[in-house]
Design a protein around this motif. Sequence first.
Motif, mmCIF file in Angstrom:
data_model
loop_
_atom_site.group_PDB
_atom_site.id
_atom_site.type_symbol
_atom_site.label_atom_id
_atom_site.label_comp_id
_atom_site.label_asym_id
_atom_site.label_seq_id
_atom_site.Cartn_x
_atom_site.Cartn_y
_atom_site.Cartn_z
ATOM 1 N N UNK A 142 -2.444 4.662 -7.736
ATOM 2 C CA UNK A 142 -2.365 6.231 -7.395
ATOM 3 C C UNK A 142 -3.674 5.516 -6.314
ATOM 4 N N UNK A 143 -3.672 4.835 -5.535
ATOM 5 C CA UNK A 143 -4.668 4.540 -4.572
ATOM 6 C C UNK A 143 -3.821 3.885 -3.371
ATOM 7 N N UNK A 144 -2.833 2.954 -3.800
ATOM 8 C CA UNK A 144 -2.067 2.451 -2.658
ATOM 9 C C UNK A 144 -1.257 3.354 -1.642
ATOM 10 N N UNK A 145 -1.055 2.994 -0.636
ATOM 11 C CA UNK A 145 -0.352 3.819 0.408
ATOM 12 C C UNK A 145 0.997 3.629 0.080
ATOM 13 N N UNK A 146 1.384 3.644 -0.579
ATOM 14 C CA UNK A 146 3.329 2.601 -0.907
ATOM 15 C C UNK A 146 4.410 3.350 -0.012
ATOM 16 N N UNK A 147 4.183 3.214 1.661
ATOM 17 C CA UNK A 147 4.678 3.122 2.810
ATOM 18 C C UNK A 147 4.195 2.436 3.568
ATOM 19 N N UNK A 148 2.672 1.520 2.569
ATOM 20 C CA UNK A 148 2.446 -0.304 3.554
ATOM 21 C C UNK A 148 2.952 -0.836 2.926
ATOM 22 N N UNK A 149 3.429 -0.657 0.853
ATOM 23 C CA UNK A 149 3.367 -1.877 0.509
ATOM 24 C C UNK A 149 3.734 -0.881 -0.981
ATOM 25 N N UNK A 150 4.620 -2.220 -1.461
ATOM 26 C CA UNK A 150 4.913 -1.674 -2.851
ATOM 27 C C UNK A 150 4.033 -2.850 -4.069
ATOM 28 N N UNK A 244 7.476 -7.985 8.505
ATOM 29 C CA UNK A 244 7.404 -8.019 10.299
ATOM 30 C C UNK A 244 5.596 -8.370 10.731
ATOM 31 N N UNK A 245 5.855 -8.025 11.878
ATOM 32 C CA UNK A 245 4.224 -8.011 11.498
ATOM 33 C C UNK A 245 3.786 -7.245 11.222
ATOM 34 N N UNK A 246 3.894 -5.839 11.205
ATOM 35 C CA UNK A 246 3.701 -5.150 10.842
ATOM 36 C C UNK A 246 3.947 -4.751 9.539
ATOM 37 N N UNK A 247 4.368 -5.040 8.535
ATOM 38 C CA UNK A 247 4.628 -5.054 7.365
ATOM 39 C C UNK A 247 3.856 -6.188 6.625
ATOM 40 N N UNK A 248 3.603 -6.995 7.420
ATOM 41 C CA UNK A 248 2.299 -8.031 6.789
ATOM 42 C C UNK A 248 0.963 -7.220 6.771
ATOM 43 N N UNK A 249 0.258 -6.594 8.029
ATOM 44 C CA UNK A 249 -1.087 -5.914 8.254
ATOM 45 C C UNK A 249 -0.689 -5.048 7.513
ATOM 46 N N UNK A 250 0.041 -4.351 6.987
ATOM 47 C CA UNK A 250 -0.397 -3.401 5.923
ATOM 48 C C UNK A 250 -0.345 -3.850 4.628
ATOM 49 N N UNK A 251 0.261 -4.797 4.641
ATOM 50 C CA UNK A 251 0.518 -5.974 2.874
ATOM 51 C C UNK A 251 -1.119 -6.152 2.924
ATOM 52 N N UNK A 252 -1.956 -6.908 4.368
ATOM 53 C CA UNK A 252 -3.140 -6.886 4.113
ATOM 54 C C UNK A 252 -4.097 -5.583 3.953
ATOM 55 N N UNK A 253 -3.510 -4.966 3.846
ATOM 56 C CA UNK A 253 -4.128 -3.402 3.724
ATOM 57 C C UNK A 253 -4.321 -2.698 2.958
ATOM 58 N N UNK A 254 -3.395 -2.964 1.606
ATOM 59 C CA UNK A 254 -2.722 -2.620 0.263
ATOM 60 C C UNK A 254 -3.457 -3.609 -0.348
ATOM 61 N N UNK A 255 -3.651 -5.408 0.174
ATOM 62 C CA UNK A 255 -4.517 -6.347 -0.540
ATOM 63 C C UNK A 255 -5.970 -5.397 -0.402
ATOM 64 N N UNK A 256 -6.625 -5.077 0.231
ATOM 65 C CA UNK A 256 -7.798 -4.993 -0.120
ATOM 66 C C UNK A 256 -7.861 -4.043 -0.643
#
Length: 327
Positions: A142-150, A244-256
């Motif tokens: 529930x804390x994840x933004x699923x538009x950024x990463x699954x 994409x680069x945007x995907x990588x940035x989004x994934x990093x936010x989800x990782x955090x």
Amino acid sequence: MTRTTVETEIIAKAIHLACRAPSLHNSQPWRWVLGHAAVDLFADHERVVRSADRSGREAIISCGAALDHLRMAMAAAGWRTNVDPFPNPSERDHLASVDFTPAHYVTSAERDRADAILSRRTDRLPLQAPSQWESFEPVLRRTLDHSKATLDVVADDARPSLAEASRLTESIRRYDENYRDELHWWTRRFSLYQGVPPSALVSERERARVGIGREFPTTQHGRRRSDIAADHAKVLVLSTHEDTRADALNCGEALSTVLVECTTAGLATCTLTHITEIAEGRAVIQNLTGSSAFPQVLIRVGTAPALDEAPSLTPRRPMSEVLQIRR
């Protein structure tokens, strides 16, 4: 929206916390520029680990994690962040421009997350199974933004296949001298504020009980956590729809988000990227998760023994190297 000027000291403290984000070999590939009313985040292409991260994807993931750490730190200080990703298409290293608006209040959860940034460590030793995982996993999702990463959780009985993928990854690189040289460079003993310190590495026996870790140069540590015969950590997979680069940035936010939420729950974590650095490893992960999404990062999540002494914080570059103030 009107930009609000925040005191330099507040933003500098938040960037200090943001730089506690994990990065490949603790390379810290970020650069911050503080202007009158905004902070700009740049990827430092000179700090990309070239042999392991040929495309620079993992460097951007690291910057995404730092960006999300900044958001958490500013929230605890009473500010909301507004992120404009990739604001300058002609400058590829310019990843985000961030400005701030005052928050009406600060929650205890926001303070806890900022505190957890300093508590998080990368734990490469064997871990016990995460306590109360069945009740914690839905909270984490529930804390994840699923538009950024699954988020997928690798089944426990699929662990041998994941270990085989890890061995395959390392065997493909066994004779890659540039890759091996980089590993030794980033783990050298004389580094003051970058790279992986000896205390954060494991011995051959310790790594063998985990089975899916990167083959860093081994240390002379004994059999720490000898009562844990095999690693029982859950293995999470963060994936994105594309690469994409945007995907990588989004994934990093989800990782955090995942790392900090696990830390606030008292769980130990270890980020793994070596299996996702080659196509063969990614294919194994997709087969195990049943997903066609692009696997970006794996995370081991478990419980460290209660009596274990907390390891020291890994070093970080001085603020004078990562922050430029243009006010």
